[in-house]
Design an enzyme around this catalytic site. Structure first.
Site, PDB file in Angstrom:
ATOM      1  N   GLU A 118       0.341  -1.452   0.121  1.00  0.00           N
ATOM      2  CA  GLU A 118       0.363  -0.305  -0.051  1.00  0.00           C
ATOM      3  C   GLU A 118       0.671   1.355  -0.072  1.00  0.00           C
ATOM      4  O   GLU A 118       1.977   1.252   0.424  1.00  0.00           O
ATOM      5  CB  GLU A 118      -1.355   0.370   1.421  1.00  0.00           C
ATOM      6  N   TYR A 130       7.159   1.746  -8.040  1.00  0.00           N
ATOM      7  CA  TYR A 130       6.609   0.596  -8.509  1.00  0.00           C
ATOM      8  C   TYR A 130       6.076   0.763  -9.470  1.00  0.00           C
ATOM      9  O   TYR A 130       6.246  -0.910  -9.815  1.00  0.00           O
ATOM     10  CB  TYR A 130       5.604   1.121  -7.146  1.00  0.00           C
TER      11      TYR A 130
END
Ligand SMILES: CC(C)(COP(=O)(O)OP(=O)(O)OC[C@H]1O[C@@H](n2cnc3c(N)ncnc32)[C@H](O)[C@@H]1OP(=O)(O)O)[C@@H](O)C(=O)NCCC(=O)NCCS
Length: 161
Positions: A118, A130
């Site tokens: 998260e 990411y």
């Protein structure tokens, strides 16, 4: 032939990756405090490193100093990334990427098939990292963070065999 033997001080400190041990707890907490609005406590990390059998923690080192770390919990065949941080003085040099690559190698060794994390909606540089690494956006957890009610974005990475 050089006229004198090489001395240790002739070498630049080397960059290395490896498992994170309790010896680096103080440096880890220092990086944590410099990196997060709601940092985890030293005690929480001590437990992570000594008592949590599901936790896999790795570090990136410059010479003998820790400059970043990442952690993951193994839940069945999933790796839930708990934290990743690079010391502010060492950011923007793709060390975060190196750390993620090393964490992924540890995931493979531990028979983990996918990794998830998260990230705050506002944390654009982490999200870019990411995505560059291959994680894909999978949804939103509204108001996930207690300190400012911010949404969490969920990302997943399928590990290719
Ligand atoms: C997220 C984090 C681990 C990334 O590590 P990193 O080694 O800086 O990552 P990279 O160098 O691969 O990429 C970071 C991005 O910030 C940019 N950047 C450049 N200089 C920077 C600096 N001094 N500080 C921060 N980011 C910088 C990079 O260019 C890159 O942007 P791009 O994707 O547009 O190219 C690091 O920024 C960090 O520790 N942040 C605080 C903790 C955090 O938010 N963790 C993630 C929680 S989900």
């Amino acid at each position: 032939m050089p006229d004198k033997p090489l001395q240790e001080q002739d070498f630049e400190p080397a960059l290395s990756l490896g498992p994170l041990t309790l010896a680096y707890l103080d440096e880890m907490v220092e990086i944590e405090n410099l990196s997060f609005a709601s940092p985890w406590s030293k005690e929480a990390y001590r437990k992570e490193l000594t008592e949590n059998d599901l936790a896999i923690y790795v570090g990136i080192f410059y010479g003998s100093h820790l400059i970043g770390y990442a952690g993951m919990w193994k839940v069945l065949d999933e790796g839930h990334i708990s934290n990743i941080a690079i010391h502010p003085n060492f950011r923007g040099r793709h060390f975060g990427e190196l750390l993620l690559e090393y964490l992924k190698q540890q995931a493979i060794l531990n028979r983990i098939e996918r990794m998830t994390l998260e990230v705050r909606r506002s944390n654009i540089s982490a999200q870019r990292l990411y995505k560059r690494f291959g994680f894909t956006f999978a949804g939103v957890r509204p108001h996930y963070y207690n300190d400012n009610n911010e949404d969490a974005f969920i990302y997943w990475l399928e590990i290719e065999k």
